[in-house]
Design an enzyme around this catalytic site. Structure first.
Site, mmCIF file in Angstrom:
data_model
loop_
_atom_site.group_PDB
_atom_site.id
_atom_site.type_symbol
_atom_site.label_atom_id
_atom_site.label_comp_id
_atom_site.label_asym_id
_atom_site.label_seq_id
_atom_site.Cartn_x
_atom_site.Cartn_y
_atom_site.Cartn_z
ATOM 1 N N HIS A 356 0.805 -1.231 0.000
ATOM 2 C CA HIS A 356 0.000 0.000 0.000
ATOM 3 C C HIS A 356 0.834 1.275 0.000
ATOM 4 O O HIS A 356 0.286 2.360 0.170
ATOM 5 C CB HIS A 356 -0.926 0.041 1.217
ATOM 6 C CG HIS A 356 -1.958 -1.034 1.250
ATOM 7 N ND1 HIS A 356 -3.239 -0.859 0.796
ATOM 8 C CD2 HIS A 356 -1.891 -2.315 1.676
ATOM 9 C CE1 HIS A 356 -3.930 -1.983 0.961
ATOM 10 N NE2 HIS A 356 -3.121 -2.888 1.492
ATOM 11 N N LYS A 544 -8.971 13.269 5.041
ATOM 12 C CA LYS A 544 -8.041 12.136 4.959
ATOM 13 C C LYS A 544 -7.031 12.307 6.082
ATOM 14 O O LYS A 544 -7.012 13.352 6.738
ATOM 15 C CB LYS A 544 -7.318 12.132 3.613
ATOM 16 C CG LYS A 544 -6.735 13.503 3.215
ATOM 17 C CD LYS A 544 -6.127 13.495 1.824
ATOM 18 C CE LYS A 544 -7.135 13.600 0.713
ATOM 19 N NZ LYS A 544 -7.199 12.416 -0.127
ATOM 20 N N ARG A 545 -6.197 11.299 6.335
ATOM 21 C CA ARG A 545 -5.151 11.473 7.332
ATOM 22 C C ARG A 545 -4.268 12.658 6.983
ATOM 23 O O ARG A 545 -4.097 12.985 5.806
ATOM 24 C CB ARG A 545 -4.293 10.195 7.433
ATOM 25 C CG ARG A 545 -4.933 9.100 8.240
ATOM 26 C CD ARG A 545 -5.262 9.534 9.657
ATOM 27 N NE ARG A 545 -4.055 9.647 10.455
ATOM 28 C CZ ARG A 545 -3.632 8.729 11.308
ATOM 29 N NH1 ARG A 545 -4.342 7.636 11.509
ATOM 30 N NH2 ARG A 545 -2.521 8.891 11.990
ATOM 31 N N LYS A 550 0.163 14.426 1.280
ATOM 32 C CA LYS A 550 -1.220 14.673 0.846
ATOM 33 C C LYS A 550 -1.473 16.168 0.608
ATOM 34 O O LYS A 550 -2.488 16.548 0.037
ATOM 35 C CB LYS A 550 -2.208 14.105 1.869
ATOM 36 C CG LYS A 550 -2.110 12.581 2.003
ATOM 37 C CD LYS A 550 -3.080 12.057 3.049
ATOM 38 C CE LYS A 550 -2.911 10.574 3.363
ATOM 39 N NZ LYS A 550 -3.580 9.661 2.408
ATOM 40 N N THR A 651 -9.036 6.210 -1.619
ATOM 41 C CA THR A 651 -10.369 5.619 -1.765
ATOM 42 C C THR A 651 -11.447 6.651 -1.442
ATOM 43 O O THR A 651 -12.574 6.542 -1.927
ATOM 44 C CB THR A 651 -10.537 4.382 -0.850
ATOM 45 O OG1 THR A 651 -9.997 4.692 0.442
ATOM 46 C CG2 THR A 651 -9.827 3.177 -1.413
ATOM 47 N N LYS A 655 -15.205 7.555 -3.125
ATOM 48 C CA LYS A 655 -16.446 7.747 -2.363
ATOM 49 C C LYS A 655 -17.089 9.079 -2.727
ATOM 50 O O LYS A 655 -18.312 9.181 -2.847
ATOM 51 C CB LYS A 655 -16.163 7.668 -0.856
ATOM 52 C CG LYS A 655 -15.738 6.266 -0.413
ATOM 53 C CD LYS A 655 -15.092 6.231 0.968
ATOM 54 C CE LYS A 655 -14.313 4.928 1.154
ATOM 55 N NZ LYS A 655 -13.376 4.968 2.288
HETATM 56 C C1 26Q Z 1 3.260 0.351 10.486
HETATM 57 C C2 26Q Z 1 4.196 0.062 11.477
HETATM 58 C C3 26Q Z 1 4.137 0.709 12.715
HETATM 59 C C4 26Q Z 1 3.112 1.613 12.961
HETATM 60 C C5 26Q Z 1 2.179 1.889 11.966
HETATM 61 C C6 26Q Z 1 2.267 1.264 10.735
HETATM 62 C C7 26Q Z 1 1.288 1.581 9.683
HETATM 63 C C8 26Q Z 1 -0.067 1.613 9.967
HETATM 64 C C9 26Q Z 1 -0.988 1.944 9.001
HETATM 65 C C10 26Q Z 1 1.687 1.867 8.396
HETATM 66 C C11 26Q Z 1 0.755 2.195 7.429
HETATM 67 C C12 26Q Z 1 -0.598 2.227 7.706
HETATM 68 C C13 26Q Z 1 -1.636 2.581 6.749
HETATM 69 C C14 26Q Z 1 -1.434 2.844 5.486
HETATM 70 C C15 26Q Z 1 -2.525 3.238 4.588
HETATM 71 O O1 26Q Z 1 -3.635 3.495 5.022
HETATM 72 N N1 26Q Z 1 -2.269 3.316 3.287
HETATM 73 C C16 26Q Z 1 -3.300 3.694 2.332
HETATM 74 O O2 26Q Z 1 -3.924 2.510 1.847
HETATM 75 C C17 26Q Z 1 -5.053 2.819 1.040
HETATM 76 C C18 26Q Z 1 -5.718 1.512 0.656
HETATM 77 O O3 26Q Z 1 -4.945 0.846 -0.284
HETATM 78 C C19 26Q Z 1 -4.642 3.621 -0.176
HETATM 79 O O4 26Q Z 1 -5.802 3.999 -0.865
HETATM 80 C C20 26Q Z 1 -3.848 4.862 0.226
HETATM 81 O O5 26Q Z 1 -3.334 5.510 -0.919
HETATM 82 C C21 26Q Z 1 -2.709 4.468 1.168
HETATM 83 O O6 26Q Z 1 -2.049 5.630 1.643
#
Ligand code: 26Q
Length: 799
Positions: A356, A544-545, A550, A651, A655
């Site tokens: 991702h 979004k986050r 972004k 995503t 939406k």
């Molecule tokens: C990993 C290790 C330690 C702490 C946190 C994490 C961690 C947690 C969540 C790393 C990444 C995430 C989340 C990533 C994420 O949400 N990515 C998004 O995924 C979506 C679905 O595929 C995409 O549409 C987005 O572009 C992408 O940013």
């Protein structure tokens, strides 16, 4: 057969009496809430039992979706909708003197995820269940989900999200299915009759107790399950007696607390990865408990694991569950006595991986020593996988010898989780066309050369039944009036709407619906922020986050530019409300500064009579699934302005499009596929593409040259620097833009500004705008999660 309203009413009365000892007249909303959930849950349980019976009769391949995050969102309305019980329940509840809409609002929003990745997992559970595939999700039952956000004076404050109190109704504890997970200790290797055997000694045990959350599908026989693990201290009495007898009562309690801490809280970061010990334990904890369960269930009906890959696929959602690779190997080798080669073949053919992100700071790497300390056996297995991989490449791909140090799993004292996944899994996919191309041509290029065909694309999709049918009932009934309800199960039918592109009556009606939805959002905002929006103004949304890539900051700079132009240069624009929603990772300084900047901008603009009626800026606190459901139906501009090449897919963009918003975006992630679906005339594209970004970076990006050359940029930055935002200090922001901005906001500013001017012009022409809006709804069919799931089924899971 669906229960009638009167049957439901009887059941509610009975349940209320048994659970609380009250009659409806005496009950509170809270008690009625508990009663309704209990009744719905009992329908799900019975349906699940029937479904399990059918499953027993067939050996359809099972899908196991492993994810550290599932952003499930509220379930009550979703379940009633899926079971076709919404109207009947509404009536039953109302006849008992309650309002189902009020009850809906009481339900907490289980925030078991950060953002896109977690929500995607939940959308896929919904879609796969509707399509009748046997899918099980595995994750952690975090006691505290993503923090609750409050904004005080522009600062983000985080509060714990205690969702279980009211959300726990949906969870069924299954103590009978508890598992044990082992940490620490050391491994002993012994030669014997069966060759080399390995024994893990002196480990400590954590008990994993499953809590099952049932997932329904629309008009579907299937009820699937999301199994969430809770960590507990082992119940072994002998252990307790031993410690107690030595008077170590407190120590024993400490041990319990240590075990329980594993499932205490979701890590609220999705940007840069910190090598936190507890996070590693979380990962192994849920992976080990889940894999043991999968294997145990499989062996109930099969003699050996030889054919596991034909009957099960285990999907790894990003690298967070990457320990599936060595854990499955461990089970095959140590628990089941397989030889390495056979174990490896079974493992590789069972596991698939979705990536991702391509940003290096988000790629998971763990310190090898940390690994060795907590997971000694797993570390040995990873080392052996790595040794064999390197040997094979050296021998069979001599052209890659120079790349080996970056392709290896272990390097620089770290374990690289993405490499482990790419090497082991039979399939690796990206989440949009562009993203998958970048994986093939850049991030994973060397693997693509030696594993041809392994890398593929599945463009993300969304649960349209949640994000349109449930979230936007007005639009849904109008679409149904126009083209029938076939789109509910086949979203591509929305393309039939295109035939109304020049039907002014239809376009007017669409605009009317949008206005109604905007009024509802304005009402929420008035209550939440104390600011009254003109519902006829253009609702421009970025939710979004919060992350530098972004580029919420670029949006804010442009708003500041509009403000200065209106105030000092007589600019007149169509009234516009800029609405933001974003959580920042608590330790991410710049993200929090950007929130503070947006809020300060809002404070200044919202009370300045010079822009009254033309400009408003809103920061909505605590953005989450349930808030998103209120925002999307009211969206007119969907801001998707990441630097090209950085947003894997997005995503929220899908939406908003589905709800008739027009995308203002860069050629990034799924924006490109939105562009392909609607055509250049129905989207506002601006900025550098990936190639131009790379070229600009390589040639040396000079923000100062842009500052010198562009009077608008200069005016905004000078204004901010000189304390224009109520005297507040934003040197951090100015310095960042001029010195450290990896994502080159200033480089895209001018083209963004021009695109925004175009947005303003088109909004002046409602017929044109509404036509574009209609074409977006009509083109959004391919972004259904049903389509994504069919892609996964065809190209990966059942290939
Ligand atoms: C990993 C290790 C330690 C702490 C946190 C994490 C961690 C947690 C969540 C790393 C990444 C995430 C989340 C990533 C994420 O949400 N990515 C998004 O995924 C979506 C679905 O595929 C995409 O549409 C987005 O572009 C992408 O940013």
């Amino acid at each position: 057969m669906n229960p009638s309203a009167s049957k439901l009413k009887d059941e509610l009365i009975q349940t209320l009496k048994t659970n609380y000892g009250y009659s409806p007249e005496e009950a509170t909303d809270r008690q009625m809430y508990g009663t309704i959930l209990t009744v719905v849950q009992s329908y799900l349980t019975r349906k699940r039992a029937d479904y399990l019976d059918t499953l027993k009769k067939n050996d359809k391949k099972r899908i196991y979706y492993m994810s550290m995050e599932f952003l499930v969102g509220p379930s009550l309305r979703n379940n009633l909708y899926n079971l076709n019980m919404q109207a009947e329940m509404k009536q039953a509840v109302s006849e008992l003197g309650f309002d189902l809409d009020v009850i809906y609002e009481m339900e907490p929003d289980p925030g078991l995820g950060n953002g896109g990745l977690g929500r995607l997992a939940s959308c896929y559970m919904d879609a796969a269940t509707t399509l009748g595939y046997p899918i099980t999700g595995f994750s952690i039952r975090y006691e505290f989900g993503i923090f609750k956000q409050q904004i005080v004076d522009g600062w983000q404050i985080e509060y714990p999200d205690d969702w279980l109190e009211l959300g726990g109704y949906w969870l069924t504890p299954r103590d009978d299915e508890a598992m044990e997970v082992h940490f620490d200790g050391h491994v002993e290797e012994r030669w014997g009759e069966r060759g080399l055997t390995t024994i893990h000694r002196d480990y400590y045990t954590v008990r994993a107790v499953p809590y099952d959350l049932m997932v329904s599908g629309k008009d579907s026989e299937a009820i699937n399950c999301l199994r969430l693990w809770r960590a507990e201290a082992p119940t072994s009495k002998s252990f307790d007696m031993y410690t107690f007898s030595r008077g170590e009562y407190v120590k024993s309690m400490e041990e319990d607390a240590k075990a329980e801490s594993i499932s205490k809280v979701l890590y609220p970061a999705d940007d840069h990865i910190e090598g936190k010990r507890l996070r590693l334990k979380q990962q192994y904890f849920f992976v080990s408990a889940s894999l043991q369960t999968i294997i145990r269930d499989y062996l109930r009906t099969h003699e050996s694991l030889d054919n596991l890959p034909e009957y099960a696929v285990i999907h790894i959602n990003d690298t967070h569950p990457a320990l599936c690779v060595p854990e499955l190997m461990r089970i095959l080798l140590d628990d089941c006595g397989y030889e390495w080669e056979n174990a490896w073949e079974i493992t590789c053919r069972t596991l698939a991986y979705t990536n991702h992100t391509v940003m290096s700071e988000a790629l998971e790497r763990w310190d090898l020593n940390l690994f060795r300390q907590h997971l000694p056996r797993i570390t040995k297995i990873i080392e052996e996988i790595d040794r064999r991989f390197c040997k094979d490449v050296f021998e069979f791909h001599p052209e890659k010898r120079n790349q080996l140090s970056s392709m290896a799993i272990i390097g620089d004292g770290q374990v690289r989780m993405a490499n482990l996944c790419v090497i082991a899994c039979f399939s690796v996919n990206g989440v949009s066309k562009l993203h998958s191309d970048i994986l093939k041509e850049d991030l994973f290029k060397d693997y693509n050369d030696i594993f041809p065909g392994k890398l593929t694309n599945v463009t993300n999709g969304i649960a349209a039944r949640r994000w349109l049918c449930q979230g936007n009932p007005l639009l849904t009934s109008y679409i149904t009036e126009l083209i029938g309800d076939g789109f509910v199960h086949d979203l591509s039918q929305l393309e039939q709407l295109a035939k109304f592109a020049d039907d002014r009556q239809v376009l007017r009606q669409l605009a009317e619906i949008k206005l109604e939805n905007k009024k509802m959002l304005a009402k929420y905002i008035s209550a939440a922020n104390g600011i009254n929006l003109d519902p006829t103004s253009l609702f421009d949304i970025q939710v979004k986050r919060l992350h530098e890539y972004k580029r919420q900051l670029m949006n804010a700079l442009h708003i500041c530019h509009l403000y200065l132009q209106i105030k000092h240069h007589g600019l007149v624009i169509e009234p516009r409300a800029f609405i933001f929603g974003a959580k920042a990772s608590p330790g991410y300084y710049m993200a929090k500064e950007i929130i503070r900047f947006i809020c300060a901008l809002g404070d200044l603009i919202n009370r300045d009579p010079a822009t009254k009626g033309m400009l408003k800026v809103i920061f909505l606190a605590d953005y989450k699934v349930s808030l998103a459901e209120k925002i999307y139906p009211a969206a007119e501009i969907s801001e998707q302005i990441s630097q090209a090449g950085k947003e894997a897919s997005g995503t929220g963009n899908m939406k908003m499009m589905l709800n008739g918003a027009l995308t203002l975006g860069t050629m990034d992630g799924a924006n490109i596929e939105i562009y392909d679906a609607v055509g250049a005339d129905n989207i506002f594209i601006f900025g550098m593409n990936t190639e131009e970004v790379n070229r600009t970076r390589d040639n040396g990006y000079s923000p100062r040259a842009i500052y010198d050359a562009n009077p608008y940029v200069r005016e905004v930055l000078d204004f901010v620097r000189s304390g224009g935002l109520d005297g507040k200090n934003f040197d951090s922001i100015v310095q960042y833009l001029l010195n450290n901005d990896t994502y080159m906001s200033l480089a895209d500013f001018e083209s963004y500004r021009i695109a925004q001017t175009k947005v303003n012009e088109v909004y002046r022409n409602p017929d044109k705008w509404n036509r574009m809006s209609l074409m977006n709804i009509a083109g959004s069919g391919i972004f259904s999660a049903d389509r994504s799931i069919e892609d996964y089924i065809r190209d990966i899971w059942y290939k």
